[in-house]
Design a protein around this motif. Structure first.
Motif, PDB file in Angstrom:
ATOM      1  N   UNK A  16       0.823  -1.206   0.000  1.00  0.00           N
ATOM      2  CA  UNK A  16       0.000   0.000   0.000  1.00  0.00           C
ATOM      3  C   UNK A  16       0.858   1.256   0.000  1.00  0.00           C
ATOM      4  N   UNK A  17       0.478   2.207  -0.857  1.00  0.00           N
ATOM      5  CA  UNK A  17       1.122   3.514  -0.912  1.00  0.00           C
ATOM      6  C   UNK A  17       0.093   4.537  -0.445  1.00  0.00           C
ATOM      7  N   UNK A  18       0.436   5.299   0.578  1.00  0.00           N
ATOM      8  CA  UNK A  18      -0.558   6.165   1.220  1.00  0.00           C
ATOM      9  C   UNK A  18      -1.120   7.211   0.261  1.00  0.00           C
ATOM     10  N   UNK A  19      -0.305   7.723  -0.658  1.00  0.00           N
ATOM     11  CA  UNK A  19      -0.767   8.760  -1.578  1.00  0.00           C
ATOM     12  C   UNK A  19      -1.481   8.159  -2.779  1.00  0.00           C
ATOM     13  N   UNK A  20      -0.843   7.204  -3.453  1.00  0.00           N
ATOM     14  CA  UNK A  20      -1.406   6.666  -4.688  1.00  0.00           C
ATOM     15  C   UNK A  20      -2.707   5.910  -4.435  1.00  0.00           C
ATOM     16  N   UNK A  21      -2.788   5.188  -3.332  1.00  0.00           N
ATOM     17  CA  UNK A  21      -4.012   4.447  -3.050  1.00  0.00           C
ATOM     18  C   UNK A  21      -5.216   5.363  -2.931  1.00  0.00           C
ATOM     19  N   UNK A  22      -5.059   6.433  -2.165  1.00  0.00           N
ATOM     20  CA  UNK A  22      -6.170   7.387  -2.007  1.00  0.00           C
ATOM     21  C   UNK A  22      -6.461   8.116  -3.311  1.00  0.00           C
ATOM     22  N   UNK A  23      -5.378   8.472  -4.044  1.00  0.00           N
ATOM     23  CA  UNK A  23      -5.574   9.172  -5.326  1.00  0.00           C
ATOM     24  C   UNK A  23      -6.386   8.317  -6.287  1.00  0.00           C
ATOM     25  N   UNK A  29     -13.610   7.265  -8.612  1.00  0.00           N
ATOM     26  CA  UNK A  29     -14.949   7.744  -8.225  1.00  0.00           C
ATOM     27  C   UNK A  29     -15.336   8.952  -9.069  1.00  0.00           C
ATOM     28  N   UNK A  30     -14.384   9.856  -9.279  1.00  0.00           N
ATOM     29  CA  UNK A  30     -14.660  11.074 -10.049  1.00  0.00           C
ATOM     30  C   UNK A  30     -14.851  10.774 -11.530  1.00  0.00           C
ATOM     31  N   UNK A  31     -13.952   9.947 -12.084  1.00  0.00           N
ATOM     32  CA  UNK A  31     -13.968   9.674 -13.519  1.00  0.00           C
ATOM     33  C   UNK A  31     -14.862   8.497 -13.889  1.00  0.00           C
TER      34      UNK A  31
END
Length: 221
Positions: A16-23, A29-31
């Motif tokens: 898990x990567x804290x930034x990429x996972x959330x991004x 969800x947006x796209x």
């Protein structure tokens, strides 16, 4: 066409990567509505008449839940915890019974010959070892069961899309958690030992040029 990535040893746990996972959870969800609009016609075709229990490889935030009948039991193999909350919310909205498993697709932990149907869309591009995932799919499908897929693949050599895939491969893979836009997934699926494979190449037109060459199809165990 070749894949630039070399399979690494894999286990159950997801790196898990804290930034990429959330991004990625936020991005899809947006796209999601745009991606769904782009792929809807072919998804309606390949995901028609799904059974009441389905295994999905990499369901992400739940884009394919709309193709499941309410009350369907979805065994979701989703190793990225950042995807779990939106996936659970989508399952509640759609009335789908969600059996969420935080495992890699190479090692689902499901019994042999236990599934009628496995589906994937835009997922085999990101797994560490597509051949190992397909071997796992064959293992869990009972004879006559189906693997239904929609994936983006490497463009033919000498095309503008292929050039873009090669130029953007490293930032693309970093941004989308290992996603390779240079995999010949049709060949990998055909070589996986299924009894029969039907696959159809097609092209979408979107600003995400590396994503524009795709396949849709079905394989029978």
């Amino acid at each position: 066409m070749t894949d630039i990535t070399t399979p690494r040893p894999f286990g159950v746990d997801f790196e898990r990567h804290s930034l990429r996972g959330r991004f990625n959870a936020a991005f899809f969800r947006l796209m999601g509505p745009y991606i769904e609009w782009t792929l809807r016609r072919r998804k309606q075709r390949i995901f028609a008449h799904l059974p009441r229990e389905v295994v999905e490889i990499g369901p992400g935030v739940g884009a394919n839940l709309r193709y499941l009948s309410p009350g369907t039991n979805l065994i979701a193999i989703e190793p990225n915890p950042s995807m779990h909350e939106p996936l659970q919310e989508a399952a509640r909205r759609r009335g789908v019974e969600l059996d969420l498993r935080t495992r890699r697709a190479e090692v689902t932990g499901l019994p042999d010959n236990s599934a009628d149907c496995v589906i994937s869309s835009l997922a085999l591009c990101s797994v560490q070892d597509p051949a190992a995932v397909l071997a796992e799919v064959r293992r869990v499908l009972h004879p006559g069961g189906t693997f239904r897929f929609l994936e983006h693949v490497a463009a033919p050599e000498g095309t503008v899309t292929r050039w873009a895939q090669r130029m953007l491969r490293r930032p693309w893979a970093w941004t989308f958690e290992g996603c390779s836009c240079e995999r010949d997934l049709e060949a990998v699926i055909r070589d996986a030992g299924f009894e029969n494979v039907w696959a159809e190449p097609y092209r979408v037109h979107s600003p995400f040029l590396p994503f524009n060459t795709q396949i849709v199809g079905m394989a029978w165990a």
